[in-house]
Structures are given as C-alpha cells and as structure tokens.
Design a protein around this motif. Structure first.
Motif, PDB file in Angstrom:
ATOM      1  N   ILE A   1      -9.680   1.619   0.106  1.00  0.00           N
ATOM      2  CA  ILE A   1      -8.628   1.293   0.053  1.00  0.00           C
ATOM      3  C   ILE A   1      -8.044   1.531  -1.015  1.00  0.00           C
ATOM      4  N   ASN A   2      -8.936   1.897  -2.255  1.00  0.00           N
ATOM      5  CA  ASN A   2      -8.624   2.646  -2.969  1.00  0.00           C
ATOM      6  C   ASN A   2      -8.264   3.591  -3.209  1.00  0.00           C
ATOM      7  N   TYR A   3      -8.707   4.984  -2.349  1.00  0.00           N
ATOM      8  CA  TYR A   3      -8.661   6.372  -2.265  1.00  0.00           C
ATOM      9  C   TYR A   3      -7.039   6.209  -1.009  1.00  0.00           C
TER      10      TYR A   3
ATOM     11  N   GLU B   1       0.589   9.814  -0.031  1.00  0.00           N
ATOM     12  CA  GLU B   1       0.906  10.215  -0.387  1.00  0.00           C
ATOM     13  C   GLU B   1       1.069  11.455   0.306  1.00  0.00           C
ATOM     14  N   GLU B   2      -0.848  12.106   0.375  1.00  0.00           N
ATOM     15  CA  GLU B   2      -0.532  13.109   1.947  1.00  0.00           C
ATOM     16  C   GLU B   2       0.501  13.381   2.796  1.00  0.00           C
TER      17      GLU B   2
ATOM     18  N   LYS C   1       4.347  -2.680   1.044  1.00  0.00           N
ATOM     19  CA  LYS C   1       5.997  -2.657   1.691  1.00  0.00           C
ATOM     20  C   LYS C   1       6.256  -1.003   0.562  1.00  0.00           C
ATOM     21  N   LYS C   2       5.676  -0.213   0.235  1.00  0.00           N
ATOM     22  CA  LYS C   2       6.333   0.779  -0.436  1.00  0.00           C
ATOM     23  C   LYS C   2       6.469   1.853   0.168  1.00  0.00           C
TER      24      LYS C   2
END
Length: 253
Positions: free
Chosen positions: A158-160, A166-167, A209-210
């Motif tokens: 989940i951190n990754y 983004e990719e 959200k983001k």
C-alpha cells in the motif's frame, strides 16, 4: 509572546490557506462523477449509481456470499469504455487470501463484453476502434495483481501504491481482498493493530481523493454479543467502522 500576539500571527497565516470549496461545488462535482457499476441494478440503485470514485467502500459478508466475485466483477466493469458509459480505467487487485481466480476473471470479462455488444452496439458504430479493445485478454491485462502473504507485505504494498499510481494514471479502482485476513491472525497487540490499520485507511482515503479512484475493501465477519444474543458484524471492531465512506453487508436470502 502573548496570547493576543500568537493569535494574530496564526490568523495571518490562516489567511493564506487555500482550497476551500462550497457545498454547491461539491454537489455539482458529485453529480458529474461517474460510478462503477456492480453489474446488479438493485445494488447500483442502493448505492446511488454504483461504486463511487473518490470514496472508500467496505463490503463484508460470510464466506461464500460472493465478496471475491464482486471484487473481480468491479475490476472488469471499471474497464467499460467511456463510449459505452464506463470509466475506461484500469484496476489494482490486492489479494491477501489467495482467492483471486484468473479463470473467473476471464469468464466475467467475456460476459461483460457480450452485454456491451448486445446493449450498446448503436454507440460502437461511431467508434470503430472500440470493438478491438473489447477482448477478454485486453481486460485481464489491465488488472494489476498483487499477492500478499503477511501484514508487513500488505503495508509495504500500500505504501508502494503511491509511486505505482503516479506511473499508472488510468487506475480507477483498488480492491483489497481482504483487508482483514493478516490482521486477524498475526496481531496480538490490538492497540498496535488499530494504529497500523488507521494509518493504512488514511493512505487509501488519500489515494481515492488524489487520483479520483474508488477503493473497495472486502472484509470478513465476526460475531458480537449484543443484548443477550450474538449478531454478525464486520471484523476489526468499531474503530475500523469509521475508516470507510460506505459499508455494505451481503446476506443470503
């Protein structure tokens, strides 16, 4: 520094804050937001059109009720082309229990494509390239699968995801099946478990959200003793119940 001076200094910094949004803007944005159909008209109606993007939805139920089936269905339905009223997105499936079945995903993709060709053929005439994308293998290639074998792997994955999202700009849904499994078996320190789960839920909410995507968390059920009798309730306790925007409990009838 006096209290008055401190207040004035913070008041000045607050004036620089940005990002306020009116309730009217929020309503307009929500009405324009597309949803991911569950494949069930009745359930879509209950949810206000389907699974909402920018929100975290929890789905629970007893073993065999169809949670994994629904999770796989959503990873297929999110790929329905925009021309056919869908999102045309990709999916992330985080499997903590080993319950994901690629053969079933292929069958669901075939069924979804068949329905689209039957019900939206008139739309597809104006988009010659669209039928070429409606192939089961194309659907499967847009489901990014992560197999998780411990709660530490779950946290790390989940951190990754922040870098991964983004990719992969087209990801529109994250399914975790199930959010519960390793946290029910591997944790003796309940206070620590609560803190870890809280941090995980905040991160998933921020992703929703983001990146304007839907997060669907499949959950197990447990029993709770209330007023002299046992009742089924979703696992992880009352604190976890505040981590999601929507909660669905599936029951057989």
């Amino acid at each position: 520094m006096s209290e008055t001076s401190r207040f004035r200094s913070t008041e000045g910094s607050h004036g620089a804050l940005k990002g306020a949004q009116t309730a009217w803007d929020m309503l307009s944005e929500e009405q324009m937001q597309k949803h991911i159909t569950t494949g069930c008209e009745e359930l879509d109606a209950i949810l206000g059109g389907g699974i909402h993007c920018k929100e975290v939805t929890e789905v629970g139920g007893v073993p065999g009720i169809g949670k994994t089936q629904l999770g796989i269905q959503l990873t297929v339905n999110v790929q329905i082309p925009v021309e056919c009223g869908g999102l045309g997105g990709k999916a992330v499936y985080i499997d903590t229990e080993g319950s994901f079945m690629v053969e079933r995903a292929h069958q669901i993709a075939e069924g979804c494509i068949s329905d689209l060709l039957d019900n939206t053929a008139h739309r597809l005439k104006d988009f010659p390239a669209c039928p070429e994308r409606l192939q089961p293998n194309s659907f499967l290639s847009n489901i990014f699968y992560f197999r998780i074998c411990s709660y530490t792997e779950q946290i790390a994955t989940i951190n990754y995801l922040e870098k991964f999202l983004e990719e992969q700009k087209d990801v529109k849904i994250i399914v975790v099946d199930s959010i519960t499994f390793h946290f029910r078996q591997d944790f003796d320190d309940l206070a620590l478990r609560t803190r870890v789960l809280s941090g995980m839920s905040l991160k998933l909410m921020s992703f929703a959200k983001k990146y304007s995507l839907a997060v669907v968390l499949l959950n197990q059920v447990t029993t709770k003793f209330v007023e002299g009798s046992f009742h089924l309730t979703l696992a992880l306790g009352d604190t976890w119940s505040h981590a999601c925007t929507n909660r669905i409990i599936l029951q057989s009838v």
